[in-house]
Design an enzyme around this catalytic site. Structure first.
Site, short mmCIF file in Angstrom:
data_model
loop_
_atom_site.label_atom_id
_atom_site.label_comp_id
_atom_site.label_asym_id
_atom_site.label_seq_id
_atom_site.Cartn_x
_atom_site.Cartn_y
_atom_site.Cartn_z
CB THR A 11 70.12 19.47 64.01
OG1 THR A 11 70.82 18.99 62.59
CG2 THR A 11 68.37 18.63 63.74
N GLY A 41 80.33 15.24 68.36
CA GLY A 41 81.52 16.08 68.64
C GLY A 41 81.99 16.65 67.73
N GLY A 42 80.98 17.16 66.79
CA GLY A 42 81.68 17.53 65.14
C GLY A 42 82.01 18.83 65.38
CD GLU A 49 76.70 16.62 71.08
OE1 GLU A 49 76.47 18.39 70.87
OE2 GLU A 49 78.13 16.41 70.95
#
Ligand code: 5RP
Length: 238
Positions: free
Chosen positions: A36, A102-103, A110
Protein backbone atom coordinates in the site's frame (compact mmCIF):
# COMPACT_ATOMS: atom_id res chain seq x y z
CA UNK A 1 3.01 -0.30 -12.89
CA UNK A 2 -0.77 -0.77 -12.86
CA UNK A 3 -2.94 -2.42 -10.18
CA UNK A 4 -4.29 -5.86 -11.13
CA UNK A 5 -6.36 -7.26 -8.25
CA UNK A 6 -9.34 -5.42 -6.69
CA UNK A 7 -7.33 -5.02 -3.47
CA UNK A 8 -4.51 -3.38 -5.45
CA UNK A 9 -7.05 -0.84 -6.73
CA UNK A 10 -8.12 -0.23 -3.11
CA UNK A 11 -4.49 0.21 -2.02
CA UNK A 12 -3.76 2.61 -4.86
CA UNK A 13 -6.95 4.54 -4.01
CA UNK A 14 -5.77 4.91 -0.40
CA UNK A 15 -2.33 6.11 -1.54
CA UNK A 16 -3.77 8.64 -4.01
CA UNK A 17 -6.28 9.97 -1.48
CA UNK A 18 -3.46 10.43 1.02
CA UNK A 19 -1.51 12.49 -1.52
CA UNK A 20 -4.54 14.70 -2.31
CA UNK A 21 -5.29 15.21 1.38
CA UNK A 22 -1.90 15.75 2.96
CA UNK A 23 0.79 16.57 0.42
CA UNK A 24 2.06 20.12 0.14
CA UNK A 25 5.07 21.44 -1.70
CA UNK A 26 8.19 21.48 0.46
CA UNK A 27 7.11 18.73 2.83
CA UNK A 28 9.40 16.14 4.38
CA UNK A 29 7.69 12.78 4.70
CA UNK A 30 8.12 9.36 6.26
CA UNK A 31 7.78 6.72 3.54
CA UNK A 32 6.11 3.55 4.79
CA UNK A 33 6.73 -0.02 3.68
CA UNK A 34 4.56 -2.69 2.11
CA UNK A 35 2.45 -2.75 -1.03
CA UNK A 36 0.00 0.00 0.00
CA UNK A 37 2.78 2.42 0.93
CA UNK A 38 4.54 1.57 -2.30
CA UNK A 39 1.54 2.75 -4.32
CA UNK A 40 1.84 5.98 -2.36
CA UNK A 41 5.59 6.24 -3.11
CA UNK A 42 4.95 5.70 -6.83
CA UNK A 43 2.30 8.45 -6.80
CA UNK A 44 4.79 10.65 -4.95
CA UNK A 45 7.30 10.01 -7.73
CA UNK A 46 4.76 11.46 -10.20
CA UNK A 47 4.47 14.59 -8.02
CA UNK A 48 8.24 15.00 -7.97
CA UNK A 49 8.26 14.77 -11.78
CA UNK A 50 5.65 17.56 -11.82
CA UNK A 51 8.12 19.74 -9.90
CA UNK A 52 7.09 19.29 -6.26
CA UNK A 53 9.90 19.77 -3.75
CA UNK A 54 9.37 16.63 -1.67
CA UNK A 55 11.82 14.39 0.15
CA UNK A 56 11.33 11.38 2.38
CA UNK A 57 12.84 9.08 4.94
CA UNK A 58 12.29 5.43 3.93
CA UNK A 59 11.22 2.85 6.53
CA UNK A 60 12.96 -0.08 4.84
CA UNK A 61 15.61 -0.84 2.27
CA UNK A 62 12.81 -1.97 -0.08
CA UNK A 63 11.13 1.45 0.15
CA UNK A 64 14.50 3.16 -0.23
CA UNK A 65 15.09 1.22 -3.46
CA UNK A 66 11.62 2.04 -4.81
CA UNK A 67 11.98 5.74 -3.94
CA UNK A 68 15.29 5.85 -5.82
CA UNK A 69 13.69 4.08 -8.80
CA UNK A 70 10.76 6.54 -9.05
CA UNK A 71 12.86 9.61 -8.30
CA UNK A 72 11.76 10.57 -4.77
CA UNK A 73 14.72 12.30 -3.04
CA UNK A 74 15.78 10.65 0.20
CA UNK A 75 16.75 12.00 3.59
CA UNK A 76 18.56 10.48 6.55
CA UNK A 77 16.51 10.28 9.74
CA UNK A 78 19.61 11.47 11.62
CA UNK A 79 19.38 14.83 9.85
CA UNK A 80 15.67 15.49 10.46
CA UNK A 81 14.26 17.11 13.58
CA UNK A 82 10.67 16.41 12.61
CA UNK A 83 8.90 15.07 9.54
CA UNK A 84 5.62 16.66 8.40
CA UNK A 85 3.89 13.31 8.30
CA UNK A 86 4.41 9.62 7.72
CA UNK A 87 2.26 7.55 5.44
CA UNK A 88 2.37 3.84 6.17
CA UNK A 89 0.24 0.73 5.77
CA UNK A 90 -1.00 -1.74 8.36
CA UNK A 91 -1.77 -5.43 8.55
CA UNK A 92 -4.79 -4.73 10.75
CA UNK A 93 -6.27 -1.54 12.13
CA UNK A 94 -9.16 -1.19 14.53
CA UNK A 95 -11.68 1.65 14.69
CA UNK A 96 -9.57 3.49 17.27
CA UNK A 97 -6.54 3.37 14.96
CA UNK A 98 -4.62 0.72 16.89
CA UNK A 99 -2.63 -1.36 14.44
CA UNK A 100 -0.72 -4.55 13.90
CA UNK A 101 2.25 -3.83 11.64
CA UNK A 102 5.35 -5.68 10.58
CA UNK A 103 3.97 -8.14 8.03
CA UNK A 104 6.83 -6.92 5.85
CA UNK A 105 9.34 -7.15 8.73
CA UNK A 106 9.96 -3.38 8.77
CA UNK A 107 8.28 -2.52 12.06
CA UNK A 108 11.31 -1.14 13.90
CA UNK A 109 12.18 1.49 11.34
CA UNK A 110 8.47 2.15 10.76
CA UNK A 111 7.90 2.93 14.42
CA UNK A 112 10.99 5.14 14.65
CA UNK A 113 10.00 7.13 11.57
CA UNK A 114 6.37 7.45 12.74
CA UNK A 115 7.60 8.73 16.09
CA UNK A 116 9.72 11.36 14.35
CA UNK A 117 6.65 12.71 12.49
CA UNK A 118 4.12 15.38 13.39
CA UNK A 119 1.35 13.09 12.14
CA UNK A 120 1.10 9.43 11.21
CA UNK A 121 -1.44 8.50 8.59
CA UNK A 122 -2.32 4.83 8.09
CA UNK A 123 -3.22 3.93 4.51
CA UNK A 124 -5.17 0.70 4.23
CA UNK A 125 -7.54 -1.14 1.97
CA UNK A 126 -10.94 -1.80 3.48
CA UNK A 127 -10.13 -5.45 4.30
CA UNK A 128 -7.62 -4.33 6.93
CA UNK A 129 -10.17 -2.65 9.20
CA UNK A 130 -11.25 -4.93 12.06
CA UNK A 131 -13.31 -4.72 15.24
CA UNK A 132 -10.71 -6.56 17.31
CA UNK A 133 -7.00 -6.97 16.52
CA UNK A 134 -5.27 -10.34 16.57
CA UNK A 135 -6.31 -12.52 13.62
CA UNK A 136 -3.05 -11.33 12.06
CA UNK A 137 -0.10 -12.49 14.21
CA UNK A 138 1.79 -9.78 16.08
CA UNK A 139 5.37 -9.62 14.76
CA UNK A 140 8.00 -9.07 17.42
CA UNK A 141 11.48 -8.09 16.24
CA UNK A 142 14.07 -9.73 18.49
CA UNK A 143 17.82 -9.60 18.58
CA UNK A 144 19.38 -12.87 17.42
CA UNK A 145 21.43 -13.46 20.56
CA UNK A 146 19.42 -15.75 22.84
CA UNK A 147 16.25 -15.45 20.77
CA UNK A 148 14.80 -18.64 22.29
CA UNK A 149 15.17 -17.06 25.72
CA UNK A 150 13.28 -14.00 24.43
CA UNK A 151 10.60 -16.32 23.06
CA UNK A 152 10.22 -17.87 26.54
CA UNK A 153 9.83 -14.40 28.04
CA UNK A 154 7.16 -13.59 25.48
CA UNK A 155 5.29 -16.79 26.39
CA UNK A 156 5.38 -15.77 30.06
CA UNK A 157 3.97 -12.38 29.16
CA UNK A 158 1.15 -13.85 27.07
CA UNK A 159 0.33 -16.39 29.78
CA UNK A 160 0.10 -13.54 32.30
CA UNK A 161 -2.40 -11.87 29.95
CA UNK A 162 -4.47 -15.06 29.78
CA UNK A 163 -3.63 -16.21 26.23
CA UNK A 164 -3.99 -19.99 25.91
CA UNK A 165 -2.81 -22.29 23.07
CA UNK A 166 -0.77 -19.50 21.61
CA UNK A 167 1.71 -20.18 18.87
CA UNK A 168 4.94 -18.29 18.31
CA UNK A 169 6.72 -18.89 15.01
CA UNK A 170 10.20 -17.82 13.97
CA UNK A 171 9.59 -16.16 10.61
CA UNK A 172 11.24 -18.09 7.81
CA UNK A 173 11.71 -21.18 10.02
CA UNK A 174 14.69 -22.35 12.08
CA UNK A 175 16.67 -23.42 8.98
CA UNK A 176 16.57 -20.07 7.26
CA UNK A 177 15.11 -17.38 9.51
CA UNK A 178 14.55 -14.09 7.77
CA UNK A 179 16.56 -11.14 8.97
CA UNK A 180 15.18 -7.63 9.21
CA UNK A 181 16.94 -4.60 7.77
CA UNK A 182 18.61 -4.28 11.18
CA UNK A 183 19.71 -7.94 11.16
CA UNK A 184 17.19 -9.14 13.74
CA UNK A 185 14.76 -12.07 13.74
CA UNK A 186 10.97 -11.87 13.75
CA UNK A 187 8.78 -13.93 16.08
CA UNK A 188 5.19 -14.03 14.84
CA UNK A 189 2.86 -14.31 17.83
CA UNK A 190 -0.50 -15.87 16.99
CA UNK A 191 -2.83 -14.52 19.65
CA UNK A 192 -6.13 -14.70 17.67
CA UNK A 193 -7.92 -12.00 19.65
CA UNK A 194 -6.18 -9.15 21.45
CA UNK A 195 -8.62 -7.88 24.02
CA UNK A 196 -6.39 -5.30 25.70
CA UNK A 197 -3.83 -3.89 23.24
CA UNK A 198 -3.31 -0.71 25.28
CA UNK A 199 -2.14 -2.65 28.31
CA UNK A 200 -0.20 -5.30 26.37
CA UNK A 201 1.75 -3.02 24.01
CA UNK A 202 4.11 -1.34 26.51
CA UNK A 203 4.91 -4.65 28.18
CA UNK A 204 6.82 -6.01 25.15
CA UNK A 205 9.46 -3.35 25.57
CA UNK A 206 10.21 -4.54 29.11
CA UNK A 207 11.73 -7.75 27.68
CA UNK A 208 15.47 -7.16 27.06
CA UNK A 209 15.78 -9.15 23.79
CA UNK A 210 12.87 -7.37 22.13
CA UNK A 211 14.06 -4.75 19.65
CA UNK A 212 10.47 -3.62 18.88
CA UNK A 213 6.99 -5.04 18.51
CA UNK A 214 4.28 -4.67 15.91
CA UNK A 215 1.44 -3.40 18.10
CA UNK A 216 1.19 0.27 17.18
CA UNK A 217 -0.98 1.92 19.81
CA UNK A 218 -1.50 5.68 20.04
CA UNK A 219 0.55 6.24 16.90
CA UNK A 220 -1.92 6.71 14.01
CA UNK A 221 -3.54 10.15 13.92
CA UNK A 222 -5.63 9.51 10.84
CA UNK A 223 -6.46 6.66 8.50
CA UNK A 224 -7.24 6.61 4.82
CA UNK A 225 -9.32 3.64 3.75
CA UNK A 226 -9.20 2.73 0.06
CA UNK A 227 -11.93 0.82 -1.75
CA UNK A 228 -11.72 -1.31 -4.88
CA UNK A 229 -14.02 1.14 -6.75
CA UNK A 230 -11.20 3.71 -6.54
CA UNK A 231 -12.70 5.80 -3.74
CA UNK A 232 -10.96 6.63 -0.49
CA UNK A 233 -12.21 7.94 2.84
CA UNK A 234 -10.27 9.89 5.44
CA UNK A 235 -10.96 9.20 9.11
CA UNK A 236 -9.54 11.45 11.82
CA UNK A 237 -8.68 9.47 14.92
CA UNK A 238 -7.64 12.28 17.24
C1 5RP B 1 5.53 -3.74 6.85
C2 5RP B 1 4.20 -3.27 7.28
C3 5RP B 1 3.20 -3.01 6.21
O1 5RP B 1 2.75 -1.70 6.33
C4 5RP B 1 2.08 -3.96 6.40
O2 5RP B 1 2.61 -5.29 6.33
C5 5RP B 1 1.00 -3.79 5.31
O3 5RP B 1 1.50 -4.19 4.09
P1 5RP B 1 0.63 -4.15 2.78
O4 5RP B 1 0.34 -2.73 2.47
O5 5RP B 1 1.49 -4.82 1.75
O6 5RP B 1 -0.63 -4.95 3.03
O7 5RP B 1 3.91 -3.09 8.43
O8 5RP B 1 6.35 -4.04 7.94
Amino acid sequence: MQPEQPQDHAKLAAGRRAIETYLQDGMRIGLGSGTTSHWFVRALGEKVKQGFDIAGVPTSTATRDLALEVGVPLLDLNDITELDFTIDGADEIDHAGRMIKGGGACLLWEKMVARASKRMVAVVDDKKVVDTLGAFPVPVEVIRFGWRSTERELRKLFTEFGYRDLRIALRGGAEEPIRTDSGHYILDCHLQRITDPDRLAPRFNEIPGVAEHGLFVGIADEMVIGHADGSGEVIRLR
